[in-house]
Scaffold this motif. Sequence first.
Motif, PDB file in Angstrom:
ATOM      1  N   ALA A 272       0.883  -1.306  -0.445  1.00  0.00           N
ATOM      2  CA  ALA A 272       0.255   0.357   0.298  1.00  0.00           C
ATOM      3  C   ALA A 272       1.017   1.116  -0.361  1.00  0.00           C
ATOM      4  N   GLN A 273       2.021   1.236   1.174  1.00  0.00           N
ATOM      5  CA  GLN A 273       2.913   1.999   0.606  1.00  0.00           C
ATOM      6  C   GLN A 273       4.314   2.685  -0.239  1.00  0.00           C
ATOM      7  N   ALA A 274       4.028   0.859  -0.730  1.00  0.00           N
ATOM      8  CA  ALA A 274       4.428   1.769  -2.053  1.00  0.00           C
ATOM      9  C   ALA A 274       3.947   2.264  -3.703  1.00  0.00           C
ATOM     10  N   ALA A 275       2.531   1.400  -3.417  1.00  0.00           N
ATOM     11  CA  ALA A 275       1.649   1.940  -4.469  1.00  0.00           C
ATOM     12  C   ALA A 275       1.203   3.636  -4.347  1.00  0.00           C
TER      13      ALA A 275
ATOM     14  N   ALA B  30       2.178   6.255  -7.473  1.00  0.00           N
ATOM     15  CA  ALA B  30       0.767   6.755  -7.913  1.00  0.00           C
ATOM     16  C   ALA B  30       1.587   8.252  -7.634  1.00  0.00           C
ATOM     17  N   GLU B  31       2.032   8.597  -6.769  1.00  0.00           N
ATOM     18  CA  GLU B  31       2.674  10.690  -6.107  1.00  0.00           C
ATOM     19  C   GLU B  31       3.078  10.362  -8.335  1.00  0.00           C
TER      20      GLU B  31
ATOM     21  N   ILE C 178      -5.303   0.467  -5.461  1.00  0.00           N
ATOM     22  CA  ILE C 178      -4.503   2.121  -5.232  1.00  0.00           C
ATOM     23  C   ILE C 178      -4.575   3.061  -6.464  1.00  0.00           C
ATOM     24  N   VAL C 179      -3.392   2.442  -7.057  1.00  0.00           N
ATOM     25  CA  VAL C 179      -3.208   3.399  -8.049  1.00  0.00           C
ATOM     26  C   VAL C 179      -4.142   4.311  -9.104  1.00  0.00           C
TER      27      VAL C 179
ATOM     28  N   VAL D 148       6.819   0.354 -11.531  1.00  0.00           N
ATOM     29  CA  VAL D 148       7.077  -0.637 -10.249  1.00  0.00           C
ATOM     30  C   VAL D 148       7.633   0.456  -9.782  1.00  0.00           C
ATOM     31  N   PRO D 149       7.490  -0.321  -7.980  1.00  0.00           N
ATOM     32  CA  PRO D 149       8.020   0.618  -6.817  1.00  0.00           C
ATOM     33  C   PRO D 149       9.831   0.295  -7.138  1.00  0.00           C
ATOM     34  N   VAL D 150       9.960  -1.022  -7.421  1.00  0.00           N
ATOM     35  CA  VAL D 150      11.664  -1.407  -7.784  1.00  0.00           C
ATOM     36  C   VAL D 150      11.582  -2.109  -8.791  1.00  0.00           C
TER      37      VAL D 150
END
Length: 213
Positions: A14-17, A21-22, A47-48, A160-162
């Motif tokens: 959730a935090q990564a999403a 999104a930002e 979330i995104v 992707v976050p990472v």
Amino acid sequence: MDSPLVKLPFRDRAQAAALLAEQLLAWRGQRPLILAIPRGAVPMGRIVADRLEGELDVVLVRKIPAPLDPELALGAVDEHGNVVLAPYFHRTRTGMEWVEAQSREQLALMQRRRAAYGPSADVHDRIVIVVDDGLATGSTMAAALRALKSRQPRRLIAAVPVASQEAVELITPLCDDVVVLATPFNFISVSRHYEVFPQVEEAEVIRLLDRVA
């Protein structure tokens, strides 16, 4: 080196999403289609999609695991049976018989999932953002991007976050833009970059897609 925008590990998906999104806010209000790779990325995709005022769906692709190391992706297959092999495949000395058998098995799984998830959204002439929770080899994302590109989206974005640097290099030619929050040095696995990384169940995927199995 990690991106200065984030501190690893992420707390959870959730935090990564939210952070991802930002970096995608430029597409808010343009009805983007967010395609998550099941199952892990679907909660992130929700979330995104909500943040960007877009639509959520899934793109079905599956990893082809190595015989002796299920975590190692030899490549990936999409729901139409198209196989993308990893650049290092031939160094693994794996026979094509294994790849074909695994492709059939993964294809059967994707057919069951498609029946549960419903028909895929039309991507033609739309802004399409493909989301995953991370890329180790990039094979699965590469298969997804190849499959989608043939359906002529207006713009195709991988987010992707990472990811490993090798994965970023693999997918960059396959889409219009790549959004990655961090590319850690000596990348080993996606899960090690999250404090909490639970398995996502099928029922949750269907609930997040607002569909009935």
